[in-house]
Design a protein around this motif. Structure first.
Motif, PDB file in Angstrom:
ATOM      1  N   PHE A 279      39.763  31.765  40.893  1.00 32.19           N
ATOM      2  CA  PHE A 279      39.187  31.183  42.104  1.00 32.19           C
ATOM      3  C   PHE A 279      38.853  32.249  43.131  1.00 32.19           C
ATOM      4  CE2 PHE A 279      40.233  26.665  41.334  1.00 32.19           C
ATOM      5  CZ  PHE A 279      39.177  26.082  42.005  1.00 32.19           C
ATOM      6  N   GLU A 280      39.732  33.229  43.258  1.00 28.13           N
ATOM      7  CA  GLU A 280      39.553  34.245  44.292  1.00 28.13           C
ATOM      8  C   GLU A 280      38.674  35.404  43.824  1.00 28.13           C
ATOM      9  OE1 GLU A 280      40.650  33.441  47.146  1.00 28.13           O
ATOM     10  OE2 GLU A 280      41.815  31.713  46.442  1.00 28.13           O
TER      11      GLU A 280
ATOM     12  N   MET B 109      32.312  24.930  41.761  1.00 29.14           N
ATOM     13  CA  MET B 109      33.576  25.487  42.230  1.00 29.14           C
ATOM     14  C   MET B 109      33.787  25.220  43.718  1.00 29.14           C
ATOM     15  SD  MET B 109      35.114  29.328  41.758  1.00 29.14           S
ATOM     16  CE  MET B 109      35.764  29.073  40.114  1.00 29.14           C
ATOM     17  N   ASN B 110      32.702  25.239  44.486  1.00 34.29           N
ATOM     18  CA  ASN B 110      32.820  25.004  45.927  1.00 34.29           C
ATOM     19  C   ASN B 110      33.275  23.578  46.249  1.00 34.29           C
ATOM     20  OD1 ASN B 110      32.300  27.433  47.229  1.00 34.29           O
ATOM     21  ND2 ASN B 110      30.090  27.207  47.016  1.00 34.29           N
ATOM     22  N   THR B 111      33.029  22.634  45.341  1.00 40.27           N
ATOM     23  CA  THR B 111      33.467  21.262  45.616  1.00 40.27           C
ATOM     24  C   THR B 111      34.989  21.138  45.620  1.00 40.27           C
ATOM     25  OG1 THR B 111      33.419  20.558  43.278  1.00 40.27           O
ATOM     26  CG2 THR B 111      31.365  20.330  44.556  1.00 40.27           C
ATOM     27  N   VAL B 112      35.674  22.033  44.887  1.00 39.05           N
ATOM     28  CA  VAL B 112      37.143  21.948  44.808  1.00 39.05           C
ATOM     29  C   VAL B 112      37.833  23.079  45.561  1.00 39.05           C
ATOM     30  CG1 VAL B 112      37.100  20.700  42.621  1.00 39.05           C
ATOM     31  CG2 VAL B 112      37.217  23.191  42.598  1.00 39.05           C
ATOM     32  N   ALA B 113      37.075  24.057  46.028  1.00 38.38           N
ATOM     33  CA  ALA B 113      37.672  25.223  46.680  1.00 38.38           C
ATOM     34  C   ALA B 113      38.580  24.874  47.859  1.00 38.38           C
ATOM     35  CB  ALA B 113      36.568  26.192  47.120  1.00 38.38           C
ATOM     36  N   PRO B 114      38.228  23.896  48.709  1.00 38.44           N
ATOM     37  CA  PRO B 114      39.098  23.627  49.863  1.00 38.44           C
ATOM     38  C   PRO B 114      40.405  22.922  49.530  1.00 38.44           C
ATOM     39  CG  PRO B 114      36.858  22.765  50.204  1.00 38.44           C
ATOM     40  CD  PRO B 114      37.016  23.067  48.749  1.00 38.44           C
ATOM     41  N   VAL B 115      40.519  22.332  48.363  1.00 41.14           N
ATOM     42  CA  VAL B 115      41.668  21.447  48.105  1.00 41.14           C
ATOM     43  C   VAL B 115      42.495  21.816  46.881  1.00 41.14           C
ATOM     44  CG1 VAL B 115      40.601  19.466  49.269  1.00 41.14           C
ATOM     45  CG2 VAL B 115      40.174  19.824  46.834  1.00 41.14           C
TER      46      VAL B 115
ATOM     47  N   GLY C 177      25.222  26.097  52.006  1.00 38.13           N
ATOM     48  CA  GLY C 177      26.351  26.479  52.849  1.00 38.13           C
ATOM     49  C   GLY C 177      27.612  26.741  52.050  1.00 38.13           C
ATOM     50  N   GLY C 178      28.049  25.724  51.326  1.00 36.84           N
ATOM     51  CA  GLY C 178      29.251  25.852  50.522  1.00 36.84           C
ATOM     52  C   GLY C 178      30.496  25.919  51.399  1.00 36.84           C
ATOM     53  N   TYR C 179      31.622  26.221  50.746  1.00 38.99           N
ATOM     54  CA  TYR C 179      32.893  26.303  51.448  1.00 38.99           C
ATOM     55  C   TYR C 179      33.475  27.705  51.477  1.00 38.99           C
ATOM     56  CZ  TYR C 179      33.050  21.184  50.954  1.00 38.99           C
ATOM     57  OH  TYR C 179      32.779  19.853  51.006  1.00 38.99           O
ATOM     58  N   HIS C 180      33.032  28.561  50.551  1.00 38.36           N
ATOM     59  CA  HIS C 180      33.692  29.849  50.440  1.00 38.36           C
ATOM     60  C   HIS C 180      33.260  30.750  51.582  1.00 38.36           C
ATOM     61  CE1 HIS C 180      29.810  30.790  48.589  1.00 38.36           C
ATOM     62  NE2 HIS C 180      30.092  32.057  48.820  1.00 38.36           N
TER      63      HIS C 180
END
Length: 334
Positions: free
Chosen positions: A101-102, A47-53, A331-334
Motif C-alpha cells: 500500500f505504501e 487502490m484509492n477506494t480503500v486507501a483511507p480505511v 483527485g484520489g485519496y493518496h
C-alpha cells in the motif's frame, strides 16, 4: 441481575470477527481483483477506494485475536497449535499487502513488484483465513484440555473448499465495492465481475452449507431436527432475498445495493455458523464457559471494552462518512 460474562464476551468476540470479515473483506477483494485492472490508472483508482480505511479495518482482527487470548485463554491455547500454519501464513501475507500500500506509490521501476505483493498478499491471506475457518468448523481434536491432533489436520478437502469459497466471497465484496465507489472503466469491469462472482459465491456457500451438517452430529441436529429446523430455516430464506436484491441492484443501476446485499450474505452465513457452533467455542469439545477466564478477569476486560469498542465504532463510522460517495480519478485519496 446476573450477567453471563462468558456469553457476553463470546458475543463481543463474534462481533469483532464479523466486523473484520465484512470490512477488511472488501479491501482484500480489491487486491484479489487487482490483476484484472487493465491500466495503471485503473489500479491506482481501485487502490484509492480503500486507501483511507484499509488499516482501520484491520483493528477488528487485533481486537478479535487479542480478545480471544485474554478472555478465552484455553480456546486460544487449543486453536493456535491446531491452526499455526494458516494463521502465520495469513499474518505474513497481510504484512506484504500492507507494505505494498505504501511502497507502490513511491517507485516507478519496481511498481510491478508491489502490485504483485498487493495481489499475492490479498489472495494468500484470504485463502489462509478460509482454510482456518474450515479446519475450525470440521472440529479440533482435544484431549485433556490440550490440542491432540497432528500438524496437518487443518489441511483437508473441506478446509480447501472453504478457502476457495472465501476467496470468491471476498472478490465479490471487492467487485461490488468498486461498483459502488467508482465510475467509468473500473466500474464496468467490476460490474461484469460482480455478476459472475455472485453466482460462484452463492454456489460455493450452498455447497459448504450442505456439507457442514454432516461433519458433526451437533450440526445435523441443529439444522434438520424438529423444532430446531424451524428456527434455522430463516437463514437460507434471507440469503435468497439478499441474492434477489443483489441481482436487482446490478440490473437497475442501484450501485449500493449489490455491495449491501453481498454484506448481507456474509452476515447471514456468519449467523448460520453461530447457530451451528453454539454453545461450543472449540467444536466439538469445549463450550464457551469451559474456556472462559475467571469472572474477575472478564469484568476487568469488559470495563475496557465498553470504552474502546464505541470509540472504534465512532472513528470507523466517521472515516467512512468523510470518504463517502464516488472516488474522483483525478483527485484520489493518496
Amino acid at each position: 441481575m446476573v450477567f453471563d460474562l462468558a456469553f457476553i464476551w463470546a458475543g463481543l468476540i463474534a462481533f469483532a470477527v464479523l466486523a473484520y470479515v465484512i470490512l477488511d473483506g472488501f479491501d482484500l477483494g480489491v487486491g484479489i481483483l487487482f490483476p484484472l485492472m487493465r491500466s495503471e490508472a485503473e489500479k491506482d483508482l481501485a487502490m484509492n477506494t480503500v486507501a483511507p480505511v484499509w488499516d482501520g479495518n484491520e483493528t477488528w482482527l487485533v481486537l478479535g485475536g487479542g480478545g480471544l487470548f485474554a478472555v478465552f485463554p484455553l480456546a486460544y491455547a487449543v486453536i493456535m497449535p491446531a491452526l499455526y500454519v494458516p494463521i502465520i501464513v495469513m499474518l505474513l501475507a497481510l504484512v506484504f499487502r500492507g507494505v505494498a500500500f505504501e511502497f507502490r506509490w513511491r517507485t516507478k521501476r519496481g511498481k510491478f513488484l508491489w502490485d504483485l505483493s498487493f495481489f499475492g498478499g490479498s489472495l494468500v491471506a484470504t485463502l489462509a483465513q478460509g482454510v482456518a475457518l474450515g479446519a475450525l468448523v470440521q472440529g479440533i481434536a482435544v484431549e485433556g484440555r490440550a490440542y491432540a491432533g497432528g500438524n496437518w489436520d487443518w489441511l483437508t478437502p473441506f478446509s480447501l473448499l472453504t478457502g476457495v469459497a472465501l476467496v470468491a466471497g471476498y472478490a465479490l465484496l471487492g467487485a461490488t465495492w468498486l461498483v459502488m465507489k467508482t465510475d467509468g472503466p473500473v466500474r464496468s469491469v467490476a460490474h461484469r465481475l460482480s455478476l459472475w462472482l455472485g453466482g460462484v459465491t452463492l454456489a460455493l456457500v450452498g455447497l459448504v452449507s450442505l456439507i457442514t451438517p454432516f461433519l458433526n452430529p451437533l450440526y445435523l441436529d441443529r439444522w434438520f431436527t424438529f423444532p430446531n429446523a424451524l428456527f434455522s430455516a430463516f437463514v437460507p430464506a434471507l440469503i435468497l432475498i439478499a441474492a434477489f436484491m443483489f441481482h436487482k441492484g446490478l440490473h437497475e443501476g442501484r450501485d449500493a445495493w449489490p455491495f449491501l446485499s453481498a454484506l448481507a450474505l456474509f452476515v447471514l452465513s456468519f449467523v448460520g455458523l453461530g447457530i451451528s457452533f453454539y454453545p461450543y467455542m472449540v467444536p466439538p469439545s469445549l463450550t464457551i464457559w469451559e474456556v472462559a477466564a475467571p469472572d474477575e478477569s472478564l469484568w476487568f476486560l469488559l470495563a475496557g471494552a465498553l470504552v474502546l469498542v464505541p470509540m472504534i465504532l465512532a472513528y470507523t463510522g466517521y472515516a467512512y462518512w468523510v470518504f463517502r460517495g464516488k472516488v474522483d480519478p483525478a483527485g484520489g485519496y493518496h
